[in-house]
Design an enzyme around this catalytic site. Sequence first.
Site, PDB file in Angstrom:
ATOM      1  N   HIS A  29     -92.606  46.571 -44.706  1.00 13.76           N
ATOM      2  CA  HIS A  29     -92.377  46.417 -43.266  1.00 13.76           C
ATOM      3  C   HIS A  29     -93.565  46.875 -42.408  1.00 13.76           C
ATOM      4  CE1 HIS A  29     -88.520  45.541 -44.726  1.00 13.76           C
ATOM      5  NE2 HIS A  29     -87.998  46.744 -44.703  1.00 13.76           N
ATOM      6  N   ASP A  61     -89.111  39.660 -46.198  1.00 12.92           N
ATOM      7  CA  ASP A  61     -89.355  40.942 -45.540  1.00 12.92           C
ATOM      8  C   ASP A  61     -88.639  40.802 -44.200  1.00 12.92           C
ATOM      9  OD1 ASP A  61     -90.214  42.976 -43.895  1.00 12.92           O
ATOM     10  OD2 ASP A  61     -92.238  43.011 -44.706  1.00 12.92           O
ATOM     11  N   HIS A  62     -87.479  41.454 -44.068  1.00  9.60           N
ATOM     12  CA  HIS A  62     -86.646  41.127 -42.910  1.00  9.60           C
ATOM     13  C   HIS A  62     -87.326  41.462 -41.580  1.00  9.60           C
ATOM     14  CE1 HIS A  62     -85.252  45.369 -42.890  1.00  9.60           C
ATOM     15  NE2 HIS A  62     -84.888  45.133 -41.644  1.00  9.60           N
TER      16      HIS A  62
HETATM   17  C1  BG6 Z   1     -84.898  48.390 -45.378  1.00 12.24           C
HETATM   18  C2  BG6 Z   1     -85.097  49.707 -46.084  1.00 12.24           C
HETATM   19  O1  BG6 Z   1     -85.744  47.416 -45.916  1.00 12.24           O
HETATM   20  O2  BG6 Z   1     -85.199  48.567 -43.990  1.00 12.24           O
HETATM   21  C3  BG6 Z   1     -84.185  50.749 -45.487  1.00 12.24           C
HETATM   22  O3  BG6 Z   1     -84.785  49.534 -47.463  1.00 12.24           O
HETATM   23  C4  BG6 Z   1     -84.406  50.869 -43.993  1.00 12.24           C
HETATM   24  O4  BG6 Z   1     -84.374  52.024 -46.100  1.00 12.24           O
HETATM   25  C5  BG6 Z   1     -84.348  49.490 -43.330  1.00 12.24           C
HETATM   26  O5  BG6 Z   1     -83.390  51.690 -43.467  1.00 12.24           O
HETATM   27  C6  BG6 Z   1     -84.782  49.582 -41.885  1.00 12.24           C
HETATM   28  O6  BG6 Z   1     -84.565  48.351 -41.257  1.00 12.24           O
HETATM   29  P1  BG6 Z   1     -84.361  48.234 -39.679  1.00 12.24           P
HETATM   30  O7  BG6 Z   1     -84.299  46.778 -39.432  1.00 12.24           O
HETATM   31  O8  BG6 Z   1     -83.081  48.961 -39.375  1.00 12.24           O
HETATM   32  O9  BG6 Z   1     -85.518  48.927 -39.035  1.00 12.24           O
END
Ligand code: BG6
Length: 505
Positions: free
Chosen positions: A257, A194-195
Site C-alpha cells: 500500500h 492492492d486495494h
Molecule cells: C490491509 C492490511 O491490506 O489493509 C491490514 O492487511 C490493514 O492490516 C488494511 O488494516 C488497511 O486498509 P484501509 O483501507 O483500512 O486503510
Amino acid sequence: MHIETTTKGLVSGSRPESCTVVIFGASGDLSRTTLLPSLFALEQHQLLPENFAIVGTARSDWNDETFRDQARQHAEKSSSFHEEAWKKFADKMSYFQGDVTAPISDFYEALDQNLQQLQQQHQIGPNVVFHLSMPPSFYGEIVQKLGEAGLLNEEQGWRRVILEKPFGHNEPSARELDQALQKVLREEQIYRIDHYLGKETVQNILAFRFANSSFDPIWNREHVDHVQITAAEKEGIGTRAGYYDKSGVVRDMVQNHLLSLLSLIAVEPPASFAPEALRKEMAEVLKFARPLSSKADCVLGQYAQSEDGTMKAYREEENVADDSTAATFAACKLWIDNPRWSGVPFYLRTGKRLSQKLTEITIQFKPTPQPLDEQRPQSYAGNRLTFRLSPTEGIAHCFLAKRPGPGFSLEPVTMEFQYDEAFGVEKLPGAYEWLLHDVMQGDQSLFPRSDWIYHAWSIVDPVIREWENQPFVPLPNYSAGSWGPEDADQLLKQDHREWYIAKCS
Ligand code: BG6
C-alpha cells in the site's frame, strides 16, 4: 461510452460482459465483509452484468442459504441496503463445497460442471473470474489445478484470476510464484490486487497530477522539500495473529500500500492512458528507489499496553507469543534516485494501535526566498498539499494569507476540496467495487505488474532480513494509542522536520 451523473453523485458506467465470479475461500472474512458487499454495491449501481452468477467455494459445510445469510449480515449494514435489490442479488449466489487440495477429478472437474450448468440455466456467458481469497501458499496449487482441469482455457470465453496480497514474502518467492502462474496463465489474465489503488482518493492523485496543469511544473526536486505518507490505524491486529505475526507491518503495509501511494506521487506522466503505459511507469519509478537497508532508514516498533491500560499490548493479543518480535509500526525514509526526485526524502509511516485512523499524503513545497520572510510565522515551512484518504476524503492546500488589518501579518490558511461537499457523495464507494468491476472489464491499469512487485520487495527485503535476524530495538517500544516510538519523531527531527497531522501551521 455514455456517462451521466446519478443522484448519488456517482457517474454511471457500463455493465461488463456476462460472466461468473468464483470466490475461493468464500467462508473467510474477506469474502463476507468485503467481496460480496462490494459486488452487491456494484449491483445497486447497475454495474454488474445482466446475466451474472457468483459461486462461493470453501471447505465449510455450508449451503446456498448459509452463504447468502453470511453475506447479508454485512451487506445489511450499508445505509443503502434495499431488501428487493438484495433478493435479486442473492438469487445469483450459490455455494459449492470443496477442498482446493483435493484431486482434480474430485473438485476442479466438478466445479467445471457446476459452472457449465449455471451458464446454461441462466444464459450466462462462458467468462469466469476466479478470485483467490485464500492464504497465498495455496495460489500455486489452485492455479495449476485450474489449468489442468481446463478451467483457464480461453477458447470459449475469457478467464481471469485475482490474487490477494501478499504476493510472495520476499523477492525470490514472488518471482517463483509468478513462474508457477505463468505456466498456465498469460500476464493479461493475472490481476494482483492492492486495494489502495481502488480507492477513489488514490485514483484522484492521477487526476490531480495529470488532468491539471497548475502543479505539474513544480512537481520535482527544485520545488518539493519532502513528501510524507502516513497510514495510521487505531485498531490492533484483532483476530489476524496467524497471518500478521509472520508478516509484520513491513510486508503487510509498506511493501504494497505505501509503495503504491509513493509510486503514484512520484510516477512520471505516462505517454498515454492505456493501462500498460501507467503500469510501465509505476514499475519504472520503483526501479530507482533505494533499498531500505539499515536502521538509519527505518524505525520499527511494536505496541505495548496503552498508558491507561485499556488496550492490550501486541504480545497479549490472541495467538501471539509472549516474545514475538513482529513489528507493528514502521517509519522509513526513502530516496528515489532519478532526475525528478534525487535528494527529496519520502517519509513513510504506518502502524497498528496508533492514536487515530489517518491516511494522508503530504507534499511539502520549499519556502519562498525573501522578502516576506520576516513576517512568516516561525513554524511555517512553505506551501503544503495534502491528499486526504481517511477519515476526511479530499485535498487540502495550505498557504499563507495576509491577516486583515494594518501592517503585513501572515497566517497559514487552508483551501479544501471534500468529496461529500463537491459531489454530494456521502460515502465513497469501497475500493474493491471498482477493482472487481475493472477485472470484469479487463482493465489492468490499477493492478501492479510483476516487475513493480519485484522492485517493491527488493526495497523492503533488506530491512526485513535485518530485523528478522535481530530486532534493532528492545520491544515493545510504543504505547497503544500513541503516535508510535519516539525514534520515529527523531527520524524527521534530525532532518529539521516533523510529522504533520491534518493541520496547517
Ligand atoms: C490491509 C492490511 O491490506 O489493509 C491490514 O492487511 C490493514 O492490516 C488494511 O488494516 C488497511 O486498509 P484501509 O483501507 O483500512 O486503510
